[in-house]
Design a protein around this motif. Sequence first.
Motif, PDB file in Angstrom:
ATOM      1  N   MET A   1      33.205  42.498  42.020  1.00  0.00           N
ATOM      2  CA  MET A   1      34.090  41.469  42.280  1.00  0.00           C
ATOM      3  C   MET A   1      33.763  40.322  41.244  1.00  0.00           C
ATOM      4  SD  MET A   1      36.497  39.992  43.913  1.00  0.00           S
ATOM      5  CE  MET A   1      37.206  38.625  44.303  1.00  0.00           C
ATOM      6  N   LEU A   2      32.476  39.989  40.768  1.00  0.00           N
ATOM      7  CA  LEU A   2      32.325  39.049  39.698  1.00  0.00           C
ATOM      8  C   LEU A   2      32.592  39.718  38.471  1.00  0.00           C
ATOM      9  CD1 LEU A   2      31.021  36.088  39.510  1.00  0.00           C
ATOM     10  CD2 LEU A   2      28.883  37.241  39.179  1.00  0.00           C
ATOM     11  N   THR A   3      32.241  41.025  38.323  1.00  0.00           N
ATOM     12  CA  THR A   3      32.780  41.548  36.790  1.00  0.00           C
ATOM     13  C   THR A   3      34.113  41.321  36.812  1.00  0.00           C
ATOM     14  OG1 THR A   3      30.850  43.095  37.165  1.00  0.00           O
ATOM     15  CG2 THR A   3      32.729  43.499  35.743  1.00  0.00           C
ATOM     16  N   ASP A   4      34.981  41.689  37.703  1.00  0.00           N
ATOM     17  CA  ASP A   4      36.640  41.602  37.588  1.00  0.00           C
ATOM     18  C   ASP A   4      36.847  40.125  37.372  1.00  0.00           C
ATOM     19  OD1 ASP A   4      36.825  44.156  38.318  1.00  0.00           O
ATOM     20  OD2 ASP A   4      37.157  43.823  40.542  1.00  0.00           O
ATOM     21  N   VAL A   5      36.255  39.177  37.894  1.00  0.00           N
ATOM     22  CA  VAL A   5      36.717  37.574  37.733  1.00  0.00           C
ATOM     23  C   VAL A   5      36.255  37.411  36.140  1.00  0.00           C
ATOM     24  CG1 VAL A   5      35.773  35.445  38.077  1.00  0.00           C
ATOM     25  CG2 VAL A   5      36.277  36.923  40.009  1.00  0.00           C
ATOM     26  N   ARG A   6      35.129  37.856  35.641  1.00  0.00           N
ATOM     27  CA  ARG A   6      34.680  37.602  34.352  1.00  0.00           C
ATOM     28  C   ARG A   6      35.656  38.336  33.296  1.00  0.00           C
ATOM     29  NH1 ARG A   6      28.681  39.160  32.275  1.00  0.00           N
ATOM     30  NH2 ARG A   6      28.765  38.297  30.103  1.00  0.00           N
ATOM     31  N   LEU A   9      39.076  36.101  33.477  1.00  0.00           N
ATOM     32  CA  LEU A   9      38.962  35.010  32.789  1.00  0.00           C
ATOM     33  C   LEU A   9      38.767  35.178  31.518  1.00  0.00           C
ATOM     34  CD1 LEU A   9      38.741  31.968  33.068  1.00  0.00           C
ATOM     35  CD2 LEU A   9      36.316  32.150  33.577  1.00  0.00           C
ATOM     36  N   GLY A  10      38.066  35.887  30.995  1.00  0.00           N
ATOM     37  CA  GLY A  10      37.764  36.350  29.515  1.00  0.00           C
ATOM     38  C   GLY A  10      39.017  36.557  28.606  1.00  0.00           C
ATOM     39  N   LYS A  11      39.779  37.611  29.542  1.00  0.00           N
ATOM     40  CA  LYS A  11      41.017  37.828  28.807  1.00  0.00           C
ATOM     41  C   LYS A  11      42.029  36.841  28.657  1.00  0.00           C
ATOM     42  CE  LYS A  11      41.050  42.868  30.032  1.00  0.00           C
ATOM     43  NZ  LYS A  11      41.825  43.872  30.853  1.00  0.00           N
ATOM     44  N   ALA A  12      42.123  36.039  29.833  1.00  0.00           N
ATOM     45  CA  ALA A  12      42.873  34.847  29.686  1.00  0.00           C
ATOM     46  C   ALA A  12      42.771  33.827  28.620  1.00  0.00           C
ATOM     47  CB  ALA A  12      42.878  34.079  31.056  1.00  0.00           C
ATOM     48  N   LEU A  13      41.290  33.383  28.486  1.00  0.00           N
ATOM     49  CA  LEU A  13      40.819  32.658  27.495  1.00  0.00           C
ATOM     50  C   LEU A  13      41.027  33.223  25.974  1.00  0.00           C
ATOM     51  CD1 LEU A  13      37.390  31.376  29.100  1.00  0.00           C
ATOM     52  CD2 LEU A  13      39.553  29.908  28.498  1.00  0.00           C
ATOM     53  N   ARG A  16      44.779  33.012  25.131  1.00  0.00           N
ATOM     54  CA  ARG A  16      45.560  31.622  24.749  1.00  0.00           C
ATOM     55  C   ARG A  16      44.921  31.169  23.219  1.00  0.00           C
ATOM     56  NH1 ARG A  16      49.557  28.987  27.227  1.00  0.00           N
ATOM     57  NH2 ARG A  16      48.885  28.807  29.488  1.00  0.00           N
ATOM     58  N   VAL A  17      43.575  31.520  22.821  1.00  0.00           N
ATOM     59  CA  VAL A  17      43.180  31.135  21.593  1.00  0.00           C
ATOM     60  C   VAL A  17      43.597  32.275  20.760  1.00  0.00           C
ATOM     61  CG1 VAL A  17      41.044  31.108  20.366  1.00  0.00           C
ATOM     62  CG2 VAL A  17      40.993  30.105  22.697  1.00  0.00           C
ATOM     63  N   ALA A  18      43.593  33.540  20.872  1.00  0.00           N
ATOM     64  CA  ALA A  18      43.937  34.563  19.871  1.00  0.00           C
ATOM     65  C   ALA A  18      45.260  34.929  19.756  1.00  0.00           C
ATOM     66  CB  ALA A  18      42.892  35.590  19.846  1.00  0.00           C
ATOM     67  N   ARG A 274      31.329  31.033  27.494  1.00  0.00           N
ATOM     68  CA  ARG A 274      30.534  31.871  27.065  1.00  0.00           C
ATOM     69  C   ARG A 274      30.140  33.208  27.844  1.00  0.00           C
ATOM     70  NH1 ARG A 274      26.602  28.222  26.579  1.00  0.00           N
ATOM     71  NH2 ARG A 274      27.613  27.223  24.681  1.00  0.00           N
ATOM     72  N   TRP A 275      30.033  32.691  29.230  1.00  0.00           N
ATOM     73  CA  TRP A 275      29.787  33.997  30.104  1.00  0.00           C
ATOM     74  C   TRP A 275      31.056  34.864  30.209  1.00  0.00           C
ATOM     75  CZ3 TRP A 275      32.433  34.224  34.820  1.00  0.00           C
ATOM     76  CH2 TRP A 275      32.254  35.234  35.877  1.00  0.00           C
ATOM     77  N   ALA A 276      32.227  34.228  30.517  1.00  0.00           N
ATOM     78  CA  ALA A 276      33.366  34.874  30.477  1.00  0.00           C
ATOM     79  C   ALA A 276      33.747  35.505  29.229  1.00  0.00           C
ATOM     80  CB  ALA A 276      34.695  33.909  30.865  1.00  0.00           C
ATOM     81  N   MET A 277      33.695  35.371  28.062  1.00  0.00           N
ATOM     82  CA  MET A 277      33.955  35.954  26.817  1.00  0.00           C
ATOM     83  C   MET A 277      32.832  36.785  26.076  1.00  0.00           C
ATOM     84  SD  MET A 277      36.408  32.806  25.104  1.00  0.00           S
ATOM     85  CE  MET A 277      37.240  34.296  23.867  1.00  0.00           C
ATOM     86  N   SER A 278      31.802  36.560  26.717  1.00  0.00           N
ATOM     87  CA  SER A 278      30.770  37.754  26.299  1.00  0.00           C
ATOM     88  C   SER A 278      31.022  38.916  26.907  1.00  0.00           C
ATOM     89  CB  SER A 278      29.479  36.920  26.502  1.00  0.00           C
ATOM     90  OG  SER A 278      29.150  36.058  25.869  1.00  0.00           O
ATOM     91  N   PRO A 279      30.721  39.999  26.379  1.00  0.00           N
ATOM     92  CA  PRO A 279      30.615  41.434  26.967  1.00  0.00           C
ATOM     93  C   PRO A 279      29.696  41.614  28.115  1.00  0.00           C
ATOM     94  CG  PRO A 279      29.966  41.763  24.745  1.00  0.00           C
ATOM     95  CD  PRO A 279      30.363  40.462  24.753  1.00  0.00           C
ATOM     96  N   PRO A 280      30.064  42.120  29.192  1.00  0.00           N
ATOM     97  CA  PRO A 280      28.993  42.277  30.376  1.00  0.00           C
ATOM     98  C   PRO A 280      27.917  42.945  29.797  1.00  0.00           C
ATOM     99  CG  PRO A 280      30.946  43.292  30.816  1.00  0.00           C
ATOM    100  CD  PRO A 280      31.084  42.686  29.723  1.00  0.00           C
TER     101      PRO A 280
END
Length: 286
Positions: A1-6, A9-13, A16-18, A274-280
């Motif tokens: 579940m936490l991995t999915d949220v990460r 969120l990472g994809k959304a950020l 937006r930026v890229a 940083r947590w969201a956009m770093s690979p797990p």
Amino acid sequence: MLTDVREQLGKALFGRVAGPEGPTNRVRIHATPGPRWFATGRPIRTVHGDASMFIGGISALLLQSLHPLAMAAVAAHSGYRGDPWGRLQRTSTFLAVTTYGTADDAQQAVNHVRAIHQEVRGETADGAAYHAADPHLLGWVHAAQTDSFLRAHQHYGAQPLDTAGCDAYVADSARVARALGVTDPPHDLRTLADRLTGYRPELRATPEARAAARFLLFRPPLPLAARPFYAGLAANAVALLPPWARSTLRLPSIPILEDMAVRPAGRVLTRTIRWAMSPPPTHRTA
């Protein structure tokens, strides 16, 4: 579940930026073989790859707006109101290519920007002429950006630089500035501070600058659910500004509130990004 949220969120950020071409550009930038302007481990790679850039970027735009000629050019030619995300995506792609891409791709990106600058010219409301390719004007944009990015990294970065590292970051940034047409860009912290001081007599908050600040801080083109998150980043961007710049833009300063709430929130937000956009991390099985 936490991995999915990460991941979401990472994809959304990143989206937006890229922008929609972000995944393709990322592969091209990082996977294309060839020499780079900056080797692995250089300070510019550390600073530009950190989540603190989300705060530093907003702060840089506020600071840059204080030069009337620069702000007039942005207001008339950048389309920041009509297409703010497109402008952000083009800027972030340029930073990524020049920081991490091959030397050939970096030079092509610079050539493209220089060609655009050649076409951007006009007059301010009070009749002063501007040209985006003017080395003096480019020098202000570069110095304000370099100071803002570094200031954000030193406050919110995962690995703040020592004094030698800060000097090296300014020197790395000067490599890109010279390619863009800046004459004698600052090469260390001392010359960067001197350069910013030298521009002070030219700076003021024009109506265009105050309108840009209102847009950036209070009217971001974001869904309501995302605005509290952005408001935290924007508050920290304001807190990063030199006191004279805040005063010029008529932005309030409440030191106790900033120390007790704003800056701690900024650290939490940048850690979350940083947590969201770093690979797990990968887990090996024995």
